[in-house]
Design an enzyme around this catalytic site. Structure first.
Site: not given
Ligand code: ASP
Length: 346
Positions: A281-282, A92-93, A169, A16
């Site tokens: 663990t979850q 971020t994903d 995470t 992003t």
């Molecule tokens: N879908 C984007 C990615 O992980 C989300 C992000 O960057 O925040 O590339």
């Protein structure tokens, strides 16, 4: 080491931070690196040489994969002597997965590798990308009094916190505070100044030790999230497949799972097929301890290894790495219990 002028390699993979809306279909798509730098003229104020490397094609990190991790690790290896630190711009994903994998691929790291990105594109008025990028660059170039890197680890900088990569995470798809490392304090926090948690930071076995890059990853790993209502065929499908070498069992609480005989039986079946079974663990925080409840003890007796307080992302990276480097699965099981890169608490 030159203490006066640091040099940083900015590695742009996508995400992003570098996207803008495509008027054709209104979705976010990556744009080129020069445009990112134009949005952050503040970087020129640092007395730092900043070079960049852009991967092609730029990706949404949902498309990140082990081959890209390999390419990033080799890029760091090949440019290691020319830079004091590395900043990776990443979506971020899957950032926590990449940070975890890289932490195992890069052994005896003596230079910072800081991943960052943003929730809003860098061109957006309220973007979080500028602060994330500027502070990540500052951290990656910071040295201690002896001229060594202050944080020679793979880390994630996001929303004023520097987190150990393999402890992190993603916890929010919406808030600027998108990452947490629930079982490990931040390596640094940024306010008016950046405060480093020096006691926590891992340093190489020796500053002269050469960087070791482990590029072999074996990905025959499945993840079973235990849940009420799971059935024998579904479970057997996920953990007993011929091609599967290791399974991450995401269990309840301190490492517990249904006590039904059929459940334990399938775990034993997978163990007898030679699969490595790792209990994680979850719960977002806390530890696996299979000795507390009989529902956990049954797993331990069936040959399941404790993941202790590792994250699922950390467990995946560790297993890919250990399976890629070792044919002896007993050795893999033993190393899973050892703290290799700060991924579990000693
Ligand atoms: N879908 C984007 C990615 O992980 C989300 C992000 O960057 O925040 O590339």
């Amino acid at each position: 080491m030159d203490r006066k002028r640091s040099s940083i390699l900015l590695i742009y993979t996508g995400g992003t931070i570098g996207m803008r809306q495509d008027p054709a279909d209104q979705t976010l798509k990556p744009f080129d690196f020069k445009a990112i730098l134009e949005e952050v003229p503040e970087l020129k104020k640092f007395a730092i040489r900043i070079d960049s490397y852009t991967f092609a094609p730029l990706i949404d990190s949902s498309d990140m994969d082990p081959e890209m991790w390999r390419r990033i690790a080799l890029l760091i290896r090949d440019s290691y002597e020319s830079y004091d630190g590395f900043v990776i711009l990443h979506g971020t994903d899957t950032m926590a997965y990449t940070a975890s994998a890289l932490s195992f691929m890069l052994e005896d790291l003596a230079k910072p590798v800081v991943l960052t990105g943003s929730q809003l594109p860098i061109g957006a008025p309220r973007t979080d990308g500028k602060e994330n990028l500027i502070s990540a660059v500052e951290i990656a170039s910071t040295k201690d009094d002896e001229g060594h890197a202050r944080v020679p680890e793979v880390s994630i900088y996001f929303n004023s916190m520097l987190l150990r990569g393999n402890r992190s995470t993603k916890v929010s798809s919406e808030n600027f505070a998108a990452f947490k490392s629930p079982n490990c304090l931040p390596l640094a926090t940024a306010g008016i100044s950046i405060r480093y948690n020096d006691d926590l930071i891992i340093r190489p076995s020796s500053w002269d030790a050469p960087l070791k890059v482990h590029e072999n990853l074996l990905t025959d790993v499945s993840i079973l999230k235990v849940h009420p209502g799971i059935t024998p065929p579904v479970m057997r499908h996920i953990i007993c497949g011929q091609e599967i070498k290791a399974v991450i069992l995401e269990t309840y609480g301190s490492g517990n799972a249904p006590s039904a005989d059929w459940f334990t039986g399938i775990v034993e079946e997978a163990a007898s097929m030679g699969k490595v079974l790792l209990n994680v663990t979850q719960c977002p925080s806390g530890n696996v301890n299979m000795k507390i409840y009989s529902t956990g003890k049954k797993l331990e007796d069936a040959g399941v290894v404790s993941g202790k307080d590792i994250t699922t992302e950390g467990a995946l990276g560790k297993l890919f790495h250990l399976l890629g480097e070792n044919e002896d699965l007993e050795k893999v099981k033993r190393l899973l219990g050892e703290n290799l890169r700060g991924e579990i608490s000693s």
